[in-house]
Design a protein around this motif. Sequence first.
Motif, short mmCIF file in Angstrom:
data_model
loop_
_atom_site.label_atom_id
_atom_site.label_comp_id
_atom_site.label_asym_id
_atom_site.label_seq_id
_atom_site.Cartn_x
_atom_site.Cartn_y
_atom_site.Cartn_z
N ASP A 176 0.81 -1.22 0.00
CA ASP A 176 0.00 0.00 0.00
C ASP A 176 0.85 1.27 0.00
O ASP A 176 0.37 2.34 -0.42
CB ASP A 176 -0.95 0.00 1.19
N GLU A 177 2.11 1.17 0.43
CA GLU A 177 3.00 2.33 0.34
C GLU A 177 3.23 2.72 -1.12
O GLU A 177 3.29 3.91 -1.45
CB GLU A 177 4.33 2.03 1.02
N ARG A 225 0.09 4.54 -2.37
CA ARG A 225 0.03 5.92 -1.87
C ARG A 225 0.99 6.82 -2.63
O ARG A 225 0.65 7.96 -2.98
CB ARG A 225 0.37 5.95 -0.38
N THR A 226 2.20 6.32 -2.89
CA THR A 226 3.18 7.13 -3.61
C THR A 226 2.67 7.48 -4.99
O THR A 226 2.71 8.65 -5.42
CB THR A 226 4.52 6.38 -3.71
N ASN A 238 -0.41 7.52 -6.18
CA ASN A 238 -1.57 8.42 -6.15
C ASN A 238 -1.17 9.83 -5.80
O ASN A 238 -1.72 10.81 -6.34
CB ASN A 238 -2.61 7.90 -5.16
N VAL A 251 -6.14 1.92 0.13
CA VAL A 251 -5.89 3.24 -0.44
C VAL A 251 -6.85 3.38 -1.61
O VAL A 251 -6.64 2.80 -2.67
CB VAL A 251 -4.43 3.40 -0.91
N VAL A 286 -5.09 5.48 -8.03
CA VAL A 286 -4.66 4.35 -7.18
C VAL A 286 -4.52 3.08 -8.01
O VAL A 286 -4.73 1.97 -7.53
CB VAL A 286 -5.63 4.15 -5.99
#
Length: 272
Positions: free
Chosen positions: A32-33, A36-37, A39, A130, A204
């Motif tokens: 999920d990191e 996030r990056t 997006n 996310v 995402v």
Amino acid sequence: MTVRKNQADLTADEKRRFTGAVLELKRSGRYDEFVRTHNGFIMSDTDTGERTGHRSPSFLPWHRRFLLDFERALQAVDPSVALPYWDWSTDRTVRASLWAPDFLGGTGRASDGRVMDGPFAAAGDWPISVRVDGRSFLRRSLGTGVRELPTPAEVESVLAMPVYDMAPYNSASDGFRNHLEGWRGVNLHNRVHVWVGGQMATGVSPNDPVFWLHHAYIDKLWAQWQRRHPDSGYVPAGGTPDVVDLNETMKPWNDVRPSDLLDHTRFYTFDR
């Protein structure tokens, strides 16, 4: 040396190892990191302001580094794993092998787009944390947002372009990078995101593991273009506001420049 293979040529064991490593990254929270990056840059990259990951010359080196980080994370789980690529100009139907239950699973159901088969179908194994809406499951709508994936002839027309990029260095630019990214012309990269649909049609998009196979092929096309046009390198070279010049560092890493990423053979090769 890591060798990235066409997904159509993966063995059953290679498919299991790849999906297993992806699932482990999800369980650990590392996956999920990456979402996030990506997006964050989709939201901040604009035609009239600072742009790094998209709508700009650094679209290709930025994603090359992004994929390298992901591939290294996979290899920390299973050293045998390499990122496969999806040649969507050849495997261009909903019946292509990557959509089978033993690999990425297929399209989503008509009612809500939910993917119902494959290793990423179970919300317990693949929760979408996310997200852009309230739905917490993987969604796809293959061939709905746009009917046809790019053809080999369309890919060839972009590879033939002799100039990497040109002013204004955004989504209005002419040149190879922008036609590959898809803001102009036959629309390669962007069209594939929309063809897959679901999360892939949003910022995402890495929520769908096919993101990595798609971008591994975009990366391969860049390498092919470089071999074909050895005298037409990355531009701009310097002094350009709001975009990453050849020897400027790229966010979020701030330790890598486009010039550091021009030669992929330092890190991996392709099967062909």
